[in-house]
Design a protein around this motif. Structure first.
Motif, PDB file in Angstrom:
ATOM      1  N   THR A   1       0.808  -1.220  -0.010  1.00  0.00           N
ATOM      2  CA  THR A   1      -0.115   0.173   0.110  1.00  0.00           C
ATOM      3  C   THR A   1       0.780   1.164   0.003  1.00  0.00           C
ATOM      4  O   THR A   1       1.879   1.432   0.687  1.00  0.00           O
ATOM      5  CB  THR A   1      -0.860  -0.014   1.194  1.00  0.00           C
ATOM      6  N   GLU A   2       0.478   2.093  -0.846  1.00  0.00           N
ATOM      7  CA  GLU A   2       1.174   3.477  -0.851  1.00  0.00           C
ATOM      8  C   GLU A   2       1.299   4.273   0.448  1.00  0.00           C
ATOM      9  O   GLU A   2       0.329   4.124   1.078  1.00  0.00           O
ATOM     10  CB  GLU A   2       0.393   4.516  -1.877  1.00  0.00           C
ATOM     11  N   GLY A   3       2.355   4.506   0.772  1.00  0.00           N
ATOM     12  CA  GLY A   3       2.621   5.300   2.288  1.00  0.00           C
ATOM     13  C   GLY A   3       2.999   4.434   3.244  1.00  0.00           C
ATOM     14  O   GLY A   3       3.429   4.836   4.307  1.00  0.00           O
ATOM     15  N   THR A   4       3.281   3.110   3.032  1.00  0.00           N
ATOM     16  CA  THR A   4       3.863   2.171   3.867  1.00  0.00           C
ATOM     17  C   THR A   4       5.176   1.854   3.377  1.00  0.00           C
ATOM     18  O   THR A   4       5.534   2.062   2.302  1.00  0.00           O
ATOM     19  CB  THR A   4       2.820   0.714   3.941  1.00  0.00           C
ATOM     20  N   LYS A   5       6.068   1.047   4.406  1.00  0.00           N
ATOM     21  CA  LYS A   5       7.340   0.670   3.894  1.00  0.00           C
ATOM     22  C   LYS A   5       7.214  -0.054   2.715  1.00  0.00           C
ATOM     23  O   LYS A   5       8.085  -0.209   1.908  1.00  0.00           O
ATOM     24  CB  LYS A   5       8.068  -0.019   5.109  1.00  0.00           C
ATOM     25  N   GLU A   6       6.178  -1.046   2.800  1.00  0.00           N
ATOM     26  CA  GLU A   6       6.206  -1.835   1.736  1.00  0.00           C
ATOM     27  C   GLU A   6       5.783  -1.455   0.359  1.00  0.00           C
ATOM     28  O   GLU A   6       5.602  -1.942  -0.723  1.00  0.00           O
ATOM     29  CB  GLU A   6       5.211  -3.177   1.910  1.00  0.00           C
ATOM     30  N   GLY A   7       5.508  -0.201   0.231  1.00  0.00           N
ATOM     31  CA  GLY A   7       4.667   0.473  -0.745  1.00  0.00           C
ATOM     32  C   GLY A   7       5.822   1.037  -1.629  1.00  0.00           C
ATOM     33  O   GLY A   7       5.731   1.758  -2.550  1.00  0.00           O
ATOM     34  N   THR A   8       7.067   0.922  -1.002  1.00  0.00           N
ATOM     35  CA  THR A   8       8.377   1.251  -1.924  1.00  0.00           C
ATOM     36  C   THR A   8       8.989  -0.086  -2.378  1.00  0.00           C
ATOM     37  O   THR A   8       9.237  -1.151  -1.708  1.00  0.00           O
ATOM     38  CB  THR A   8       9.485   2.229  -0.963  1.00  0.00           C
ATOM     39  N   TYR A   9       9.893   0.000  -3.110  1.00  0.00           N
ATOM     40  CA  TYR A   9      10.901  -1.121  -3.943  1.00  0.00           C
ATOM     41  C   TYR A   9      11.751  -1.577  -2.722  1.00  0.00           C
ATOM     42  O   TYR A   9      11.811  -2.762  -2.516  1.00  0.00           O
ATOM     43  CB  TYR A   9      11.564  -0.768  -5.097  1.00  0.00           C
ATOM     44  N   ILE A  10      12.480  -0.680  -2.025  1.00  0.00           N
ATOM     45  CA  ILE A  10      13.458  -1.125  -1.228  1.00  0.00           C
ATOM     46  C   ILE A  10      12.585  -1.923   0.131  1.00  0.00           C
ATOM     47  O   ILE A  10      12.765  -2.902   0.494  1.00  0.00           O
ATOM     48  CB  ILE A  10      14.202   0.108  -0.510  1.00  0.00           C
ATOM     49  N   GLY A  11      11.530  -1.338   0.588  1.00  0.00           N
ATOM     50  CA  GLY A  11      10.834  -2.004   1.791  1.00  0.00           C
ATOM     51  C   GLY A  11      10.098  -3.062   1.361  1.00  0.00           C
ATOM     52  O   GLY A  11      10.313  -3.887   2.071  1.00  0.00           O
ATOM     53  N   MET A  12       9.673  -3.251   0.075  1.00  0.00           N
ATOM     54  CA  MET A  12       8.967  -4.485  -0.304  1.00  0.00           C
ATOM     55  C   MET A  12      10.216  -5.458  -0.451  1.00  0.00           C
ATOM     56  O   MET A  12       9.895  -6.793  -0.018  1.00  0.00           O
ATOM     57  CB  MET A  12       8.753  -4.338  -1.956  1.00  0.00           C
ATOM     58  N   PHE A  13      11.349  -5.307  -0.790  1.00  0.00           N
ATOM     59  CA  PHE A  13      12.251  -6.425  -1.063  1.00  0.00           C
ATOM     60  C   PHE A  13      12.738  -6.880   0.397  1.00  0.00           C
ATOM     61  O   PHE A  13      12.764  -8.023   0.796  1.00  0.00           O
ATOM     62  CB  PHE A  13      13.462  -5.883  -1.674  1.00  0.00           C
TER      63      PHE A  13
END
Length: 305
Positions: free
Chosen positions: A281-293
């Motif tokens: 989800t946008e605005g979360t850590k996982e909403g970024t490529y780095i956070g997702m990885f």
């Protein structure tokens, strides 16, 4: 050409013919992106000097995505469209290719990669695995390519793109170190990754995981009963501790696999949700490529230890 694509092209070209030259007053480069990974990448390079609009949101499967009539305005008003290519956006590739003849720059980021370094496939239309973002090294190549393309599109902001892009490349270097450290904590014999579809082969190749997807490279292919039974036997034989659902693929496929294992008097847990074809989800850590990885690798390693 499918009926949907034909209708979409008609809408786009009608809009092009009616479009006024009203963009002269807008100083910002108007960029449209397809997947959330590309939206995040272009935003990191351009920041506030360009306008970025993504077609696909969190949890959206690009293999099956159909552009809506609401997307037409975004596409028509774009100065440039950045997409993955390698047939990831299967139902949109034809649209982008035809739009390239309408003074809209369409850029397939995957095209910068040496085809000899890509993972091939006998079962996918492009003959290459399009999930290139799961190789940080390849994503760095894509980043450098995107920096160059933005500089060409908007020369007055070239220095900004260069500075932002170089800063982001350093973050990707740091990410690569962190991921390696985390993966190194998991013994190689436990590195068996079972997921809903075959999205993690580049990741597996770089970090020595045996990656097995219930579906193929594209979620457009359905897993049959025999596929489920075959993979259930593989899980039992290899004493796989956990399997994983994906945020952009229905959970039922992995739940059916878990049930098949249970029916053979064995147990396998669902180790968590991985982000495969879309970020969180946008605005979360996982909403970024780095956070997702980082989320994916932490989830995998913790569940398989």
């Amino acid at each position: 050409m499918t009926k949907h694509i034909a209708v979409l092209l008609t809408l786009i070209f009608t809009a092009f013919s009616c479009k006024k030259e009203n963009k002269k007053n807008n100083s910002k480069l108007q960029v449209v992106t397809t997947t959330t990974m590309i939206t995040d990448l272009i935003t990191n390079i351009g920041k506030d000097v360009i306008s970025v609009e993504g077609l696909m949101g969190s949890g959206v499967d690009p293999h099956l995505y159909k552009a809506s009539e609401g997307d037409v305005n975004k596409l028509v008003n774009a100065d440039a469209i950045f997409y993955n290519g390698l047939h990831l956006e299967g139902k949109l590739v034809e649209v982008f290719e035809k739009m390239g003849n309408q003074n809209t720059k369409t850029i397939a980021l995957g095209e910068v990669l040496d085809k000899n370094t890509l993972i091939g496939s006998d079962y996918f239309a492009s003959n290459y695995d399009p999930h290139i973002w799961f190789s940080i090294n390849r994503w760095k190549q894509v980043t450098s390519f995107a920096i160059q393309k933005l500089k060409e599109l908007d020369p007055k902001n070239a220095e900004t793109f260069e500075a932002n892009g170089n800063a982001y490349l350093k973050q990707l270097d740091e990410l690569a170190k962190n991921i390696k450290n985390t993966v190194d904590s998991l013994p190689e014999e436990k590195r068996i990754l079972v997921t809903a579809h075959d999205a993690f082969s580049y990741f597996g190749k770089e970090y020595k995981f045996n990656v097995v997807g219930l579906q193929g490279l594209s979620t457009a292919t359905e897993a049959g009963v025999q596929d489920v039974q075959r993979l259930a036997n593989f899980i039992i034989e290899n004493k796989v501790k956990a399997i994983f659902v994906e945020s952009s693929v229905p959970k039922r496929t992995i739940e059916a696999l878990q049930a098949a294992v249970t029916s053979k008097d064995h147990e396998v847990s669902i180790g968590g949700t991985l982000y495969s074809d879309a970020l969180g989800t946008e605005g979360t850590k996982e909403g970024t490529y780095i956070g997702m990885f980082e989320h994916n690798v932490n989830t995998i390693v913790n569940a398989l230890k």
